[in-house]
Design a protein around this motif. Structure first.
Motif, PDB file in Angstrom:
ATOM      1  N   VAL A 155       4.249   3.256  -0.754  1.00  0.00           N
ATOM      2  CA  VAL A 155       3.538   2.210  -0.017  1.00  0.00           C
ATOM      3  C   VAL A 155       2.314   1.828  -0.838  1.00  0.00           C
ATOM      4  O   VAL A 155       1.592   2.704  -1.344  1.00  0.00           O
ATOM      5  CB  VAL A 155       3.106   2.692   1.381  1.00  0.00           C
ATOM      6  CG1 VAL A 155       2.272   1.623   2.085  1.00  0.00           C
ATOM      7  CG2 VAL A 155       4.318   3.060   2.217  1.00  0.00           C
ATOM      8  N   GLY A 156       2.096   0.543  -1.003  1.00  0.00           N
ATOM      9  CA  GLY A 156       0.950   0.117  -1.802  1.00  0.00           C
ATOM     10  C   GLY A 156       0.708  -1.369  -1.705  1.00  0.00           C
ATOM     11  O   GLY A 156       1.278  -2.055  -0.850  1.00  0.00           O
ATOM     12  N   HIS A 169      -4.497  -4.560   5.608  1.00  0.00           N
ATOM     13  CA  HIS A 169      -4.446  -3.682   6.777  1.00  0.00           C
ATOM     14  C   HIS A 169      -3.192  -3.896   7.623  1.00  0.00           C
ATOM     15  O   HIS A 169      -3.055  -3.278   8.684  1.00  0.00           O
ATOM     16  CB  HIS A 169      -5.699  -3.881   7.626  1.00  0.00           C
ATOM     17  CG  HIS A 169      -6.967  -3.491   6.911  1.00  0.00           C
ATOM     18  ND1 HIS A 169      -7.793  -4.405   6.294  1.00  0.00           N
ATOM     19  CD2 HIS A 169      -7.520  -2.274   6.689  1.00  0.00           C
ATOM     20  CE1 HIS A 169      -8.804  -3.771   5.747  1.00  0.00           C
ATOM     21  NE2 HIS A 169      -8.670  -2.482   5.966  1.00  0.00           N
ATOM     22  N   ALA A 170      -2.286  -4.758   7.159  1.00  0.00           N
ATOM     23  CA  ALA A 170      -1.063  -5.011   7.921  1.00  0.00           C
ATOM     24  C   ALA A 170      -0.052  -3.889   7.676  1.00  0.00           C
ATOM     25  O   ALA A 170      -0.162  -3.106   6.719  1.00  0.00           O
ATOM     26  CB  ALA A 170      -0.458  -6.345   7.518  1.00  0.00           C
ATOM     27  N   ALA A 171       0.936  -3.817   8.546  1.00  0.00           N
ATOM     28  CA  ALA A 171       2.037  -2.880   8.322  1.00  0.00           C
ATOM     29  C   ALA A 171       2.787  -3.288   7.057  1.00  0.00           C
ATOM     30  O   ALA A 171       2.939  -4.484   6.782  1.00  0.00           O
ATOM     31  CB  ALA A 171       2.974  -2.898   9.526  1.00  0.00           C
ATOM     32  N   TYR A 216      -2.246  -8.671  -3.044  1.00  0.00           N
ATOM     33  CA  TYR A 216      -2.752  -7.626  -2.154  1.00  0.00           C
ATOM     34  C   TYR A 216      -1.937  -7.480  -0.864  1.00  0.00           C
ATOM     35  O   TYR A 216      -2.405  -6.857   0.091  1.00  0.00           O
ATOM     36  CB  TYR A 216      -4.228  -7.847  -1.811  1.00  0.00           C
ATOM     37  CG  TYR A 216      -5.139  -7.829  -3.017  1.00  0.00           C
ATOM     38  CD1 TYR A 216      -5.338  -6.663  -3.742  1.00  0.00           C
ATOM     39  CD2 TYR A 216      -5.785  -8.985  -3.445  1.00  0.00           C
ATOM     40  CE1 TYR A 216      -6.158  -6.646  -4.854  1.00  0.00           C
ATOM     41  CE2 TYR A 216      -6.604  -8.983  -4.552  1.00  0.00           C
ATOM     42  CZ  TYR A 216      -6.783  -7.812  -5.256  1.00  0.00           C
ATOM     43  OH  TYR A 216      -7.590  -7.800  -6.364  1.00  0.00           O
ATOM     44  N   ARG A 217      -0.729  -8.017  -0.840  1.00  0.00           N
ATOM     45  CA  ARG A 217       0.125  -7.799   0.320  1.00  0.00           C
ATOM     46  C   ARG A 217       0.572  -6.330   0.338  1.00  0.00           C
ATOM     47  O   ARG A 217       0.919  -5.763  -0.699  1.00  0.00           O
ATOM     48  CB  ARG A 217       1.345  -8.727   0.267  1.00  0.00           C
ATOM     49  CG  ARG A 217       2.216  -8.649   1.523  1.00  0.00           C
ATOM     50  CD  ARG A 217       3.350  -9.664   1.451  1.00  0.00           C
ATOM     51  NE  ARG A 217       2.850 -11.024   1.353  1.00  0.00           N
ATOM     52  CZ  ARG A 217       2.366 -11.710   2.385  1.00  0.00           C
ATOM     53  NH1 ARG A 217       2.323 -11.172   3.589  1.00  0.00           N
ATOM     54  NH2 ARG A 217       1.930 -12.946   2.216  1.00  0.00           N
ATOM     55  N   ARG A 218       0.559  -5.708   1.509  1.00  0.00           N
ATOM     56  CA  ARG A 218       0.956  -4.300   1.630  1.00  0.00           C
ATOM     57  C   ARG A 218       2.476  -4.228   1.711  1.00  0.00           C
ATOM     58  O   ARG A 218       3.106  -4.845   2.574  1.00  0.00           O
ATOM     59  CB  ARG A 218       0.322  -3.682   2.875  1.00  0.00           C
ATOM     60  CG  ARG A 218       0.305  -2.162   2.881  1.00  0.00           C
ATOM     61  CD  ARG A 218      -0.768  -1.646   3.818  1.00  0.00           C
ATOM     62  NE  ARG A 218      -0.716  -0.190   3.921  1.00  0.00           N
ATOM     63  CZ  ARG A 218      -0.319   0.476   4.991  1.00  0.00           C
ATOM     64  NH1 ARG A 218       0.071  -0.184   6.077  1.00  0.00           N
ATOM     65  NH2 ARG A 218      -0.307   1.778   4.994  1.00  0.00           N
ATOM     66  N   VAL A 219       3.075  -3.492   0.777  1.00  0.00           N
ATOM     67  CA  VAL A 219       4.528  -3.447   0.670  1.00  0.00           C
ATOM     68  C   VAL A 219       5.013  -2.003   0.600  1.00  0.00           C
ATOM     69  O   VAL A 219       4.235  -1.072   0.348  1.00  0.00           O
ATOM     70  CB  VAL A 219       5.021  -4.226  -0.575  1.00  0.00           C
ATOM     71  CG1 VAL A 219       4.689  -5.713  -0.457  1.00  0.00           C
ATOM     72  CG2 VAL A 219       4.422  -3.647  -1.859  1.00  0.00           C
TER      73      VAL A 219
END
Length: 237
Positions: free
Chosen positions: A134-135, A44-46, A64-67
């Protein structure tokens, strides 16, 4: 006296062993809960810039880091990986993205049903030009699927094996060791369908802990009963 000592030692060892296993499972429970909190925060992070190939990526710190990453798809080298999702059986579409940072990363663009597996059957989704993805960062899956090994020569894939796909498809230049699950941003024509990543962690440690502690209590009760029976036997002589 020898039987009494041996019996007491046996029950004491069982009690200590089961208790230690229970404590270990409690520690594992706390670790798993912390991991789940970390992953939930990452999801849920930017989004942050996708790491370059020379940066170490680990399961503990990066899964699962948002990149976010930008570049152009190389549709000629896409791979289709067998998948079963909430939408039914079909394929993940993994396509190399030549980034504007001079490295390539595999993008899991999302799911397509079996009747849409061929690019010609979803031509609108084969987007050209620069795209922004974004994923979620995902680690490679080199071991194939359940009882099914990847077959690079036959272009049959059952897991998202980054190194295997890159080599089989002839992707050149620096390539990231991970892949990215694209989010639910709609593709032209509706396919592939992204945003279907399932984040689930098995967490049975509390049940295991209670089981081990229960066995420890049973061992303690067994010791008490054993000592009582030994006392009765000796008094009755």
């Amino acid at each position: 006296m020898t039987v009494l000592i041996l019996g007491a030692v046996m029950f004491a060892v069982l009690f200590a062993g089961f208790s230690a296993l229970g404590v270990w499972q409690v520690q594992r429970l706390l670790w798993k809960q912390d991991l789940i909190r970390q992953v939930d925060t990452r999801i849920h992070a930017a989004p942050v810039a996708a790491p370059p190939p020379d940066q170490l990526v680990t399961r503990q710190a990066d899964q699962y880091r948002r990149v976010v990453v930008s570049g152009r798809f190389d549709h000629a080298r896409e791979a289709r990986v067998k998948a079963v999702t909430d939408l039914g059986p079909g394929y993940w579409v993994l396509t190399p993205l030549m980034t504007d940072r001079d490295f390539t990363v595999l993008i899991n663009r999302g799911f397509v049903p079996s009747e849409r597996q061929q690019p010609a059957d979803r031509a609108a989704g084969q987007v050209e030009g620069v795209v922004r993805i974004v994923g979620l960062l995902r680690l490679t899956e080199p071991d194939g699927g359940f009882l099914r090994a990847n077959d690079p020569a036959g272009d049959r894939w059952f897991s998202r094996d980054v190194a295997g796909i890159v080599q089989a498809k002839g992707v050149q230049g620096p390539v990231a060791s991970y892949f990215i699950d694209a989010d639910a941003t709609s593709n032209p024509g509706g396919w592939p369908r992204g945003g279907l990543t399932v984040v689930r962690f098995a967490n049975s440690h509390l049940i295991y802990a209670l089981t081990w502690f229960g066995l420890a209590l049973m061992s303690a009760a067994g010791l008490v009963l054993f000592l009582r029976e030994e006392k009765k036997r000796r008094v009755g002589r």
